[in-house]
Structure formats: C-alpha cells, structure tokens
Design an enzyme around this catalytic site. Structure first.
Site, mmCIF file in Angstrom:
data_model
loop_
_atom_site.group_PDB
_atom_site.id
_atom_site.type_symbol
_atom_site.label_atom_id
_atom_site.label_comp_id
_atom_site.label_asym_id
_atom_site.label_seq_id
_atom_site.Cartn_x
_atom_site.Cartn_y
_atom_site.Cartn_z
ATOM 1 C CB SER A 135 -0.890 -0.003 1.252
ATOM 2 O OG SER A 135 -1.760 1.099 1.240
ATOM 3 C CE LYS A 163 -4.167 3.503 2.103
ATOM 4 N NZ LYS A 163 -5.389 2.849 2.597
ATOM 5 C CG ASP A 189 -7.978 1.939 0.382
ATOM 6 O OD1 ASP A 189 -7.469 1.310 1.320
ATOM 7 O OD2 ASP A 189 -9.124 2.429 0.424
ATOM 8 C CD GLU A 214 -8.952 -1.220 0.152
ATOM 9 O OE1 GLU A 214 -7.941 -1.300 -0.572
ATOM 10 O OE2 GLU A 214 -8.911 -1.428 1.374
ATOM 11 C CG ASP A 239 -10.807 -1.570 4.394
ATOM 12 O OD1 ASP A 239 -9.687 -1.077 4.232
ATOM 13 O OD2 ASP A 239 -11.186 -1.988 5.501
ATOM 14 C CE LYS A 263 -7.785 -3.050 6.226
ATOM 15 N NZ LYS A 263 -7.896 -1.572 6.369
ATOM 16 N N GLY A 291 -4.380 -4.748 5.585
ATOM 17 C CA GLY A 291 -3.362 -4.518 6.614
ATOM 18 C C GLY A 291 -3.666 -3.256 7.404
HETATM 19 C C1 LIG Z 1 -2.218 -0.697 4.515
HETATM 20 C C2 LIG Z 1 -3.441 0.140 4.435
HETATM 21 O O1 LIG Z 1 -3.624 0.869 3.510
HETATM 22 N N1 LIG Z 1 -4.305 0.032 5.464
HETATM 23 C C3 LIG Z 1 -5.582 0.671 5.648
HETATM 24 C C4 LIG Z 1 -5.442 2.151 5.885
HETATM 25 C C5 LIG Z 1 -4.530 2.539 6.984
HETATM 26 C C6 LIG Z 1 -3.684 3.594 6.741
HETATM 27 C C7 LIG Z 1 -2.854 4.072 7.707
HETATM 28 C C8 LIG Z 1 -2.807 3.492 8.955
HETATM 29 C C9 LIG Z 1 -1.946 3.964 9.963
HETATM 30 C C10 LIG Z 1 -1.910 3.371 11.196
HETATM 31 C C11 LIG Z 1 -2.722 2.280 11.431
HETATM 32 C C12 LIG Z 1 -3.581 1.796 10.448
HETATM 33 C C13 LIG Z 1 -3.626 2.406 9.200
HETATM 34 C C14 LIG Z 1 -4.501 1.941 8.210
HETATM 35 C C15 LIG Z 1 -6.540 0.406 4.489
HETATM 36 O O2 LIG Z 1 -6.448 -0.595 3.781
HETATM 37 O O3 LIG Z 1 -7.475 1.199 4.328
HETATM 38 MG MG LIG Z 2 -8.626 0.128 2.781
#
Ligand SMILES: CC(=O)N[C@@H](Cc1ccc2ccccc2c1)C(=O)O
Ligand SMILES: [Mg+2]
Length: 368
Positions: A135, A163, A189, A214, A239, A263, A291
């Site tokens: 990501s 993102k 995403d 996403e 998500d 998740k 994640g």
């Molecule tokens: C890997 C990914 O994009 N994760 C989340 C968004 C995200 C982004 C930043 C974060 C910072 C600290 C803890 C959790 C976090 C989750 C998602 O899929 O939407």
């Molecule tokens: Mg997401």
C-alpha cells in the site's frame, strides 16, 4: 482454560516513512498489544485500532478502556474460557470489534501454543507462502510517488495499491500505470473520501485496468457503492463497510461489491474473518487480506489467514520493513514477492520482551 491475567501494553513505533491517506498523515504507529496469562500458557493479540478515530470509530484509548473495563473482566471472572466461546461471552458489549479481536486472538494464541497447532493449520491454510502487495501513500509529488513505487517493484511486490483522494487520483494512477506497464497488478484505495457527486469522475479510472477501487464512499453507504458498481467497469471492493459476515453477504447480494478486503481486527477477530472467507467462497467472491500496519504479532496471524483457499488476490501483508526499521518479533522478509506462513504453534512468532520495555509509552496495565 482459566485466564489469570490480562496485560495491556502500549507501544510507540516510528514508521520508516510517513504514510498519508485521505484521512491523514501518520509518522508513527501507536500499538496496543494484549497478553493473556492462563493456566495453560501465555498468548498475544494485537489491536489494530489507530491512535485516533479516523479510519473507524475505534481508537487506541477507547480500545484500552473497553478492554480494561468490560472485556478483560469478563474473561477474568469466567471459570473456563475458550477462543471460540469468547464472542458469546462478550456479546453484551456492542461494537468495539478491534478491541474484541485483540483479546480473542490472544486467547487463541494461548490455546494453540498449548495444543502445538499453528494458526495456519487451525484456520485451514492451503499454502506455505502468500503473494504480497504493498500500500503506497499519497506522496508530496508525482516523481516522489514513482520513486517509491519503483522501489517496491524492485523488492518484488506482486501488486501495487495507491491511496487516492479528491485532487490526487487520476494523475498518480495514470503515471504509475505508465511506469508499471499494462500487465502489472494495480489498485486504489480511497478510504471513503468520495461521494455520489464524484461517480462520473471515478469512471475515468476505467482507462487504467485496475484490479479494484477500494471503499470510495463512507462505511454506512451501501447504496452509493451499488450505484457506482453499476456505472464503472472497475470492480468495487469494500473495506471499512465490512464489519462482519452478515454485512458482507448483504453487500455482495446487493451488488455493492465484488471483492472483499478482509481484516480480522475490523470484523471482531480471526474466527469471524474465516466465516467471511467461507461465505465469499460460497458466493464466488474473491477476498484478500488487508493490513493495519501491524507489528509481527498481527502480521503473523494475517499471513496465516491469507493462506486460505479463497484469498486469491495479493494482500497488504507487506514485509515488516515496509513500515518498521525493527519489528517487535522476528521480521517478515519478502522473498520473491511472498511471505512464508509461520508453522510454529500459535501465531508462530515471539515477542521480543526487551523491545516491549524499550518502546513502551507507559507501564503495562496488568488486570487480574
Ligand atoms: C495498509 C493500508 O492501507 N491500510 C488501511 C489504511 C490505513 C492507513 C494508515 C494506517 C496507519 C496506522 C494504522 C492503520 C492504518 C490503516 C486500508 O487498507 O485502508
Ligand atoms: Mg482500505
């Protein structure tokens, strides 16, 4: 098993680089870890909540409070506790799925370490290693974005996720698609940053052969996801909206989504995550493992989950070094774009206690 203590550990871990999304910019991960002490041994679980309630309504201080005041007392007062019985034991608490998931996982870890079974074996893993994606945050400029993406491609990641947010979407996608070539796996995403007025604009993404888009709209808004799915070629993936197997099946049957990001923390634990996996397999809907910038504790469990049959798309199960210079457990290292599924009992990883002390934000809360 009998739980004799529940420990809440609060750590701060710096990120190797800032991670910017449509809901903000993070430079460190505040980590809430739960350890259970039981008559058969210890177990660890990681709470995926962020420091602030900006991804979901949960956040670290809130999760800590509900664990301290409701969830830990429930298991401490019970004569006999099992991971499989935990959700029922705490069903009187509404929501707080990330807090529940952390404690349920700690109970499961303790049980499986004693039973000498790995998470992968228990969940029903069919692979020894899982394909990994990465990501990529919103960057200060397009050249900096392309540099970061090129680095991940060199490391062997099998899928790139960008993102996006209003003002940073079509151009970065176009430039990264240009960099990667037409066949590379690429997805975006939005973390809920768009609304119905943006549907026409989001259709421009169809030009770039994305795997999926996403969570473009807010968690509760299934209707606008249905509308977008009708008007765009790119598959819609949810998500934040998917809080459990019921809403997953509902969203799929209403054609709001055709791919699910699973998740375990978001849905209340790995047992519910497996139920969503199984339901999606029945419905012919592919899933992938999301994640939440977990340490090796949560990462180990995610990699085991991602080894199930219907996890057919690369997940955000990136290597430890994607986020942390040093991990709390033995690091997860990418080999040929894959991570190996731990085979040792429980999560299969060991928390380095000296780092627990070194990175602690405050002394652990010990509940008995
Ligand atoms: C890997 C990914 O994009 N994760 C989340 C968004 C995200 C982004 C930043 C974060 C910072 C600290 C803890 C959790 C976090 C989750 C998602 O899929 O939407
Ligand atoms: Mg997401």
């Amino acid at each position: 098993m009998k739980v004799t203590a529940v420990e809440l550990h609060l750590l701060a871990m710096p990120l190797v680089r800032p991670f910017e999304t449509s809901f903000g910019r993070q430079t460190a991960r505040t980590v809430l870890l739960v350890r259970v002490r039981t008559d058969v041994g210890d177990g660890w679980g990681e709470c995926v909540a962020m420091a602030d309630p900006v991804y979901s309504s949960e956040y670290v201080a809130g999760a800590e409070a509900v664990l301290r005041d409701y969830l830990a007392p429930a298991v401490l007062h019970a004569d006999e506790v099992t991971a499989e019985g935990f959700a029922g034991l705490v069903s009187f608490v509404i929501g707080h799925r990330m807090a529940k998931a952390a404690l349920e996982t700690a109970l499961l870890d303790a049980e499986l370490r004693t039973a000498e079974r790995s998470f992968g074996d228990y969940f029903g893993a069919v692979r020894d290693e899982v394909d990994c994606g990465v990501s990529v945050g919103v960057a200060p400029s397009i050249p900096e974005l392309l540099d970061e993406v090129a680095g991940y491609v060199d490391e062997g990641y099998r899928r790139i996720k960008l993102k996006i947010k209003p003002g940073w979407d079509i151009e970065p996608v176009r430039e990264v698609r240009e960099l990667l070539g037409p066949d590379a796996l690429l997805q975006v995403d939005a973390n809920t940053a768009y609304d119905a007025a943006d549907i026409r604009h989001l259709r421009l993404l169809d030009a770039y052969e994305l795997l999926l888009i996403e969570q473009p709209f807010v968690e509760e808004d299934i209707a606008t996801h249905i509308q977008l799915a009708r008007e765009i070629e790119t598959p819609v993936c949810l998500d934040e909206s998917i809080l459990g197997v019921g809403v997953a099946v509902d969203a799929i049957e209403r054609h709001a989504t055709s791919i699910i990001n699973i998740k375990a923390g978001r849905v209340g634990g790995y047992l519910e995550a497996v139920r969503i996996h199984d339901a999606c397999a029945e419905l012919g809907v592919p899933v992938w493992c999301g994640g939440m910038l977990e340490t090796g504790v949560g990462r180990a469990a995610n990699v085991a989950l991602a080894a199930l049959e219907n996890f057919t798309l690369p997940g955000d199960t990136s290597a430890s070094r994607r986020y942390f210079a040093e991990d709390l457990t033995e690091p997860f290292e990418l080999v040929d774009g894959r991570l190996r599924v731990p085979t040792a009992p429980g999560s299969g990883v060991t928390v380095r206690e000296e780092l627990l002390r070194a990175w602690a934000v405050r002394a652990p809360v010990i509940l008995t």
